[in-house]
Write an enzyme that holds these catalytic residues in place. Structure first.
Site, PDB file in Angstrom:
ATOM      1  N   LYS A 155     -20.066  57.480 -28.567  1.00 48.48           N
ATOM      2  CA  LYS A 155     -20.384  58.222 -29.787  1.00 48.48           C
ATOM      3  C   LYS A 155     -19.608  57.715 -31.004  1.00 48.48           C
ATOM      4  O   LYS A 155     -20.157  57.569 -32.101  1.00 48.48           O
ATOM      5  CB  LYS A 155     -20.120  59.713 -29.574  1.00 48.48           C
ATOM      6  CG  LYS A 155     -21.142  60.395 -28.652  1.00 48.48           C
ATOM      7  CD  LYS A 155     -20.845  61.866 -28.526  1.00 48.48           C
ATOM      8  CE  LYS A 155     -21.978  62.614 -27.809  1.00 48.48           C
ATOM      9  NZ  LYS A 155     -22.197  62.134 -26.434  1.00 48.48           N
ATOM     10  N   ILE A 156     -18.308  57.443 -30.834  1.00 52.33           N
ATOM     11  CA  ILE A 156     -17.505  56.995 -31.970  1.00 52.33           C
ATOM     12  C   ILE A 156     -17.834  55.552 -32.332  1.00 52.33           C
ATOM     13  O   ILE A 156     -17.979  55.219 -33.518  1.00 52.33           O
ATOM     14  CB  ILE A 156     -16.006  57.159 -31.670  1.00 52.33           C
ATOM     15  CG1 ILE A 156     -15.670  58.640 -31.468  1.00 52.33           C
ATOM     16  CG2 ILE A 156     -15.164  56.584 -32.803  1.00 52.33           C
ATOM     17  CD1 ILE A 156     -14.250  58.905 -31.026  1.00 52.33           C
ATOM     18  N   THR A 232      -8.189  52.859 -33.358  1.00 55.05           N
ATOM     19  CA  THR A 232      -8.181  54.302 -33.602  1.00 55.05           C
ATOM     20  C   THR A 232      -8.539  55.061 -32.327  1.00 55.05           C
ATOM     21  O   THR A 232      -8.927  56.222 -32.379  1.00 55.05           O
ATOM     22  CB  THR A 232      -9.191  54.674 -34.706  1.00 55.05           C
ATOM     23  OG1 THR A 232     -10.481  54.173 -34.347  1.00 55.05           O
ATOM     24  CG2 THR A 232      -8.785  54.087 -36.049  1.00 55.05           C
ATOM     25  N   SER A 233      -8.396  54.404 -31.179  1.00 53.04           N
ATOM     26  CA  SER A 233      -8.830  55.003 -29.916  1.00 53.04           C
ATOM     27  C   SER A 233      -7.646  55.498 -29.095  1.00 53.04           C
ATOM     28  O   SER A 233      -7.275  56.659 -29.180  1.00 53.04           O
ATOM     29  CB  SER A 233      -9.668  53.991 -29.123  1.00 53.04           C
ATOM     30  OG  SER A 233     -10.197  54.585 -27.968  1.00 53.04           O
ATOM     31  N   ARG A 234      -7.036  54.639 -28.293  1.00 51.81           N
ATOM     32  CA  ARG A 234      -5.867  54.992 -27.498  1.00 51.81           C
ATOM     33  C   ARG A 234      -4.851  53.870 -27.619  1.00 51.81           C
ATOM     34  O   ARG A 234      -5.190  52.690 -27.567  1.00 51.81           O
ATOM     35  CB  ARG A 234      -6.238  55.227 -26.028  1.00 51.81           C
ATOM     36  CG  ARG A 234      -6.956  56.546 -25.776  1.00 51.81           C
ATOM     37  CD  ARG A 234      -6.025  57.728 -26.001  1.00 51.81           C
ATOM     38  NE  ARG A 234      -6.669  59.020 -25.744  1.00 51.81           N
ATOM     39  CZ  ARG A 234      -7.204  59.779 -26.680  1.00 51.81           C
ATOM     40  NH1 ARG A 234      -7.235  59.349 -27.946  1.00 51.81           N
ATOM     41  NH2 ARG A 234      -7.732  60.953 -26.386  1.00 51.81           N
ATOM     42  N   ASP A 258      -3.987  53.687 -35.728  1.00 46.73           N
ATOM     43  CA  ASP A 258      -3.896  55.137 -35.829  1.00 46.73           C
ATOM     44  C   ASP A 258      -3.322  55.715 -34.541  1.00 46.73           C
ATOM     45  O   ASP A 258      -3.075  56.916 -34.461  1.00 46.73           O
ATOM     46  CB  ASP A 258      -5.278  55.740 -36.109  1.00 46.73           C
ATOM     47  CG  ASP A 258      -5.206  57.237 -36.365  1.00 46.73           C
ATOM     48  OD1 ASP A 258      -4.375  57.643 -37.205  1.00 46.73           O
ATOM     49  OD2 ASP A 258      -5.963  58.002 -35.734  1.00 46.73           O
ATOM     50  N   GLU A 263       3.450  56.697 -28.660  1.00 41.96           N
ATOM     51  CA  GLU A 263       3.388  57.666 -29.749  1.00 41.96           C
ATOM     52  C   GLU A 263       3.849  59.055 -29.346  1.00 41.96           C
ATOM     53  O   GLU A 263       4.158  59.889 -30.209  1.00 41.96           O
ATOM     54  CB  GLU A 263       1.969  57.752 -30.317  1.00 41.96           C
ATOM     55  CG  GLU A 263       0.962  58.402 -29.385  1.00 41.96           C
ATOM     56  CD  GLU A 263      -0.415  58.519 -30.025  1.00 41.96           C
ATOM     57  OE1 GLU A 263      -0.902  59.649 -30.107  1.00 41.96           O
ATOM     58  OE2 GLU A 263      -0.986  57.493 -30.443  1.00 41.96           O
ATOM     59  N   HIS A 295      -2.104  59.142 -35.862  1.00 44.12           N
ATOM     60  CA  HIS A 295      -3.167  59.737 -35.041  1.00 44.12           C
ATOM     61  C   HIS A 295      -3.918  60.810 -35.841  1.00 44.12           C
ATOM     62  O   HIS A 295      -4.130  61.932 -35.380  1.00 44.12           O
ATOM     63  CB  HIS A 295      -2.579  60.353 -33.765  1.00 44.12           C
ATOM     64  CG  HIS A 295      -3.567  60.379 -32.625  1.00 44.12           C
ATOM     65  ND1 HIS A 295      -3.249  60.013 -31.343  1.00 44.12           N
ATOM     66  CD2 HIS A 295      -4.874  60.722 -32.585  1.00 44.12           C
ATOM     67  CE1 HIS A 295      -4.305  60.134 -30.566  1.00 44.12           C
ATOM     68  NE2 HIS A 295      -5.321  60.572 -31.314  1.00 44.12           N
TER      69      HIS A 295
END
Length: 329
Positions: A155-156, A232-234, A258, A263, A295
């Site tokens: 989806k992303i 921007t995922s993991r 991100d 983190e 994040h």
């Protein structure tokens, strides 16, 4: 009325969850601390637990939950790599998630990072604040001329392809499970072809054994000199030390993060009065062509509304014996 212990909460989490819980559907008690072995005792007396991306739900935590009579964990996120699913299933703890919460929010953040890095927006902003209007060192490139690769077309990733299509860029993508919607927007290619061909590479795949450190020194070596990498995922999709080495060598020209592998001890907290002990992260922050956000890709009104509503729906469904399709097994 069911009692839910909600971990890793900030004021905005409480605001959106309380709004979704009006009129009161269940008792929500908020804990700013992360759920982990040291804090699991806080759960005693509750019916379910709600967790976020950096809570540590390993076998020891799950066993403690079971010992306290808890059989439900509701994740306020799509990813579930922080939960030992095999242990949860074995112990009889159901895990539900929010599989889709405005995928456009994360996709748009990824595109924003591309544009900011390309046109050096942060550098320009700081210059102008000091009344320095010199353009030297601020040159970018036309996105229309770039070849952009998207890894992961869920989806992303699909939302990212839709957004990027507007630039007129050449779009490539890779996913072990191709879908027709993405194929209509981009050309599916093998991973090594994507690495060799793309000027910009954006990661939108889940973290699992097969994608752990997908971006490492071997894959970076295959890429174009000066490549832009966006994650921007993991965090653990990218080996931070190898990325740092790639920056030093000039192989990576731009890096937008991100998320970060370590983190959990950094993000969602104000550490401005503390010394940074992560040398790799500290060095990455010192590079002018690195952009890091904490994040926040998901952080829009629409996404937080969907997360809150789906989380509470998952709780109600579980205790009424219904399935929503958001269960992980």
């Amino acid at each position: 009325m069911k009692k839910i212990a909600v971990f890793s909460t900030k004021p905005y989490d409480k605001a959106f969850l309380d709004r979704a819980n009006t009129p009161t559907r269940m008792q929500l008690d908020y804990f700013e601390t992360r759920l982990k072995r040291e804090s699991v005792k806080l759960v005693e007396g509750y019916d379910a637990v709600s967790c976020f991306v950096n809570d540590i739900v390993d076998e020891s935590v799950l066993q403690c939950l079971v010992d306290m009579g808890i059989s439900l964990i509701v994740l306020r996120c799509a990813g579930f790599n922080n939960v030992d699913l095999a242990a949860a299933q074995r112990l009889g703890v159901q895990v539900s998630r929010v599989p889709s919460y405005s995928p456009e929010s994360v996709a748009e953040h990824a595109v924003a990072m591309m544009l900011a890095l390309n046109r050096k927006i942060n550098k320009a902003y700081n210059r102008v604040k000091e009344h320095n209007f010199d353009l030297d060192g601020l040159m970018g490139f036309n996105m229309q001329q770039a070849t952009i690769g998207v890894i992961g077309t869920g989806k992303i990733g699909l939302a990212a392809l839709r957004a990027l299509r507007g630039f007129g860029s050449t779009l490539l993508c890779h996913d072990p499970y191709p879908n027709d919607e993405a194929a209509a927007l981009a050309d599916y290619v093998p991973l090594d072809t994507l690495f060799r061909t793309c000027d910009i590479i954006s990661l939108h795949c889940p973290l699992m054994e097969s994608t752990y450190h997908l971006i490492d020194k071997t894959s970076i070596a295959q890429m174009k000199d000066g490549v832009m990498l966006i994650n921007t995922s993991r965090g653990a999709l990218l080996n931070a030390q190898d990325a740092l080495d790639g920056m030093k060598q000039g192989k990576i020209g731009y890096l937008g993060l991100d998320v970060y592998e370590l983190e959990g001890e950094l993000f969602f907290r104000d550490l401005s009065d503390r010394v940074m002990h992560d040398d790799v992260f500290g060095l990455l922050l010192s590079y002018h062509n690195v952009l890091v956000t904490g994040h926040q890709g998901y952080f829009t009104r629409e996404a937080l509304t969907e997360i809150a509503q789906t989380t509470l729906n998952n709780v109600e469904a579980h205790f009424s014996g219904r399935r929503t399709g958001n269960e992980l097994f």
